[in-house]
Design a protein around this motif. Structure first.
Motif, PDB file in Angstrom:
ATOM      1  N   LEU A 300     -10.304   0.922  -2.361  1.00 35.46           N
ATOM      2  CA  LEU A 300     -10.104  -0.009  -3.422  1.00 35.46           C
ATOM      3  C   LEU A 300      -8.905   0.173  -4.128  1.00 35.46           C
ATOM      4  O   LEU A 300      -8.378  -1.053  -4.511  1.00 35.46           O
ATOM      5  N   LEU A 301      -8.362   1.311  -4.444  1.00 34.76           N
ATOM      6  CA  LEU A 301      -7.136   1.338  -5.186  1.00 34.76           C
ATOM      7  C   LEU A 301      -5.925   0.916  -4.265  1.00 34.76           C
ATOM      8  O   LEU A 301      -5.209   0.164  -4.581  1.00 34.76           O
ATOM      9  N   GLY A 302      -5.979   1.151  -2.962  1.00 36.03           N
ATOM     10  CA  GLY A 302      -5.173   0.832  -2.155  1.00 36.03           C
ATOM     11  C   GLY A 302      -5.307  -1.007  -2.126  1.00 36.03           C
ATOM     12  O   GLY A 302      -4.165  -1.499  -2.101  1.00 36.03           O
ATOM     13  N   LEU A 303      -6.317  -1.532  -2.104  1.00 33.04           N
ATOM     14  CA  LEU A 303      -6.619  -3.001  -2.026  1.00 33.04           C
ATOM     15  C   LEU A 303      -6.008  -3.640  -3.164  1.00 33.04           C
ATOM     16  O   LEU A 303      -5.365  -4.494  -3.453  1.00 33.04           O
ATOM     17  N   ALA A 316       0.219   4.385   0.559  1.00 30.51           N
ATOM     18  CA  ALA A 316      -0.024   5.863   0.170  1.00 30.51           C
ATOM     19  C   ALA A 316      -1.679   6.083  -0.366  1.00 30.51           C
ATOM     20  O   ALA A 316      -2.209   6.974   0.222  1.00 30.51           O
ATOM     21  N   ALA A 317      -2.033   5.106  -1.031  1.00 34.39           N
ATOM     22  CA  ALA A 317      -3.627   4.974  -1.167  1.00 34.39           C
ATOM     23  C   ALA A 317      -4.512   5.019  -0.154  1.00 34.39           C
ATOM     24  O   ALA A 317      -5.357   5.779  -0.033  1.00 34.39           O
ATOM     25  N   TYR A 318      -4.204   4.063   0.951  1.00 29.67           N
ATOM     26  CA  TYR A 318      -4.908   4.040   2.113  1.00 29.67           C
ATOM     27  C   TYR A 318      -4.964   5.453   2.869  1.00 29.67           C
ATOM     28  O   TYR A 318      -5.983   5.795   3.148  1.00 29.67           O
ATOM     29  N   LYS A 319      -3.881   5.999   3.009  1.00 26.49           N
ATOM     30  CA  LYS A 319      -3.769   7.073   3.653  1.00 26.49           C
ATOM     31  C   LYS A 319      -4.386   8.521   2.964  1.00 26.49           C
ATOM     32  O   LYS A 319      -4.662   9.324   3.531  1.00 26.49           O
ATOM     33  N   LYS A 320      -4.018   8.408   1.644  1.00 22.67           N
ATOM     34  CA  LYS A 320      -4.900   9.445   1.009  1.00 22.67           C
ATOM     35  C   LYS A 320      -6.313   9.511   1.262  1.00 22.67           C
ATOM     36  O   LYS A 320      -7.052  10.505   1.190  1.00 22.67           O
ATOM     37  N   GLY A 321      -6.873   8.145   1.093  1.00 23.53           N
ATOM     38  CA  GLY A 321      -8.216   8.237   1.282  1.00 23.53           C
ATOM     39  C   GLY A 321      -8.750   8.727   2.628  1.00 23.53           C
ATOM     40  O   GLY A 321      -9.830   9.482   2.714  1.00 23.53           O
TER      41      GLY A 321
END
Length: 383
Positions: A300-303, A316-321
């Motif tokens: 959600l953060l990445g979106l 970065a957010a998507y990969k962190k997930g």
């Protein structure tokens, strides 16, 4: 003499008429209604007889009681309130009105009625106990005030002792909590609730031998998760590591483990120099500590970042997930992100492929799967 006779006759006639107008209760009928717990019928019966007499305290309170027992709190409050006007210092009426107010969710009104009882009788144990219960949080200062008052009046009462000990423990006043429970347990040595409540406090005070001795007796009455945990911790602190492991594994077998129990299991294995198991349980501790929804939150953060054109942060957010959980949705989101936002076909192809390998739901993700296969074919052609 004639005047006296006429006067006597007049008063006799008035008394006769009054007696005829006085409501007569069928006591046998009323007793039968009480015995069979038909309180609603009893209330209506009494109401039909007495409703035209609003100044009779006894009758008003009796009808209020019947409605209360029938669960009709609106009518019960109505009649008790009328009785309250006649006798505002009647403890029974105040207790009833306080109870009704609390049951109807009006705690402020309940506090008012119970507060009036305190003004009349400052040594009433029950009212302090009821007042304390109106403050649900153990950190509330007024809860502590009322529990202390109740406990001073009756230190052997178990419910108040347990609640007061919890409040003391919340403020890290473990010695006070221990003493409160100790007094109550001496008055009721078979109270298992008090004994269980004492274990974590005794652990905090490093009275490990007491925890083990008392806890093992409690475990004979049933495998309570809280008791197992406290006894296991006491065994760990007394360096009985294998015994602690055996107890912690009972929780794990019952799917009642948590971050703390897994952490202590890891510490036990480390103390025994069983490093493979120590590492395994440390990983379990980490997994337990992380919410299963963390990857979704990063998605959600990445979106959000992506929609705000903060593309590097979105990436970065998507990969962190993915570090928390390999989720098909995240692979798909990254693939589309590289494909449409960053225009990096090679990376898009990589994540589309990983998406299909991560086994998305064939029914729920039917459209995404079709789109992915089509895009993989198109991207392979361009290469």
């Amino acid at each position: 003499m004639k005047k006296l006779l006429l006067l006597f006759t007049f008063f006799s006639l008035k008394l006769t008429l009054f007696a005829q107008n006085t409501p007569v209760v069928d006591k046998e009928k009323l007793f039968d209604l009480y015995q069979t717990q038909r309180y609603a019928e009893a209330a209506q019966y009494l109401k039909g007889i007495y409703d035209n007499r609003p100044d009779d305290f006894k009758n008003l309170s009796q009808i209020g009681y019947c409605f209360l027992m029938a669960g009709n709190h609106v009518e019960a409050e109505n009649f008790y309130s009328k009785a309250y006007v006649l006798q505002p210092k009647n403890l029974s009426i105040l207790f009833s009105l306080g109870s009704i107010s609390n049951k109807r969710g009006n705690t402020e009104k309940a506090k008012k009625y119970y507060g009036e009882i305190v003004q009349i009788d400052s040594t009433n144990f029950n009212v302090y106990k009821l007042l304390a219960n109106l403050y649900p949080l153990p950190t509330d200062s007024m809860k502590l005030v009322y529990l202390l008052k109740a406990n001073r009046i009756n230190p052997s009462e178990g419910d108040v002792a347990a609640d007061l000990a919890e409040v003391h423990a919340t403020h890290q006043q473990y010695e006070k909590a221990y003493n409160v429970l100790d007094i109550a347990i001496k008055a009721d040595s078979d109270n298992l609730i008090l004994q269980r409540a004492k274990l974590p406090i005794a652990n905090q005070l490093k009275r490990y031998s007491e925890v083990i001795a008392s806890g093992e007796k409690l475990l004979k009455n049933g495998a309570d998760a809280g008791v197992i945990k406290d006894v296991a911790k006491a065994n760990y602190y007394t360096k009985k590591y294998q015994k602690a492991i055996d107890l912690f594994k009972l929780l794990e077998a019952a799917a009642m483990q948590n971050e703390a129990t897994l952490y202590y299991t890891s510490l036990c294995y480390r103390a025994l120099k069983n490093y493979p198991q120590a590492a395994a349980y440390t990983q379990k501790t980490i997994d337990e500590a992380i919410s299963p929804n963390t990857s979704s939150y990063y998605s959600l953060l990445g979106l959000v970042y992506e929609e705000n054109n903060q593309l590097s942060l979105a990436n970065a957010a998507y990969k962190k997930g993915l570090q928390f959980k390999v989720a098909p949705a995240l692979y798909y989101r990254l693939a589309v992100f590289y494909d449409t936002r960053l225009k990096q076909g090679k990376n898009a192809l990589k994540y589309y492929t990983l998406y299909l390998k991560s086994k998305p739901n064939l029914i729920a993700d039917k459209q995404e799967i079709k789109f992915t296969k089509d895009r993989i074919a198109q991207l392979n052609l361009t290469d």
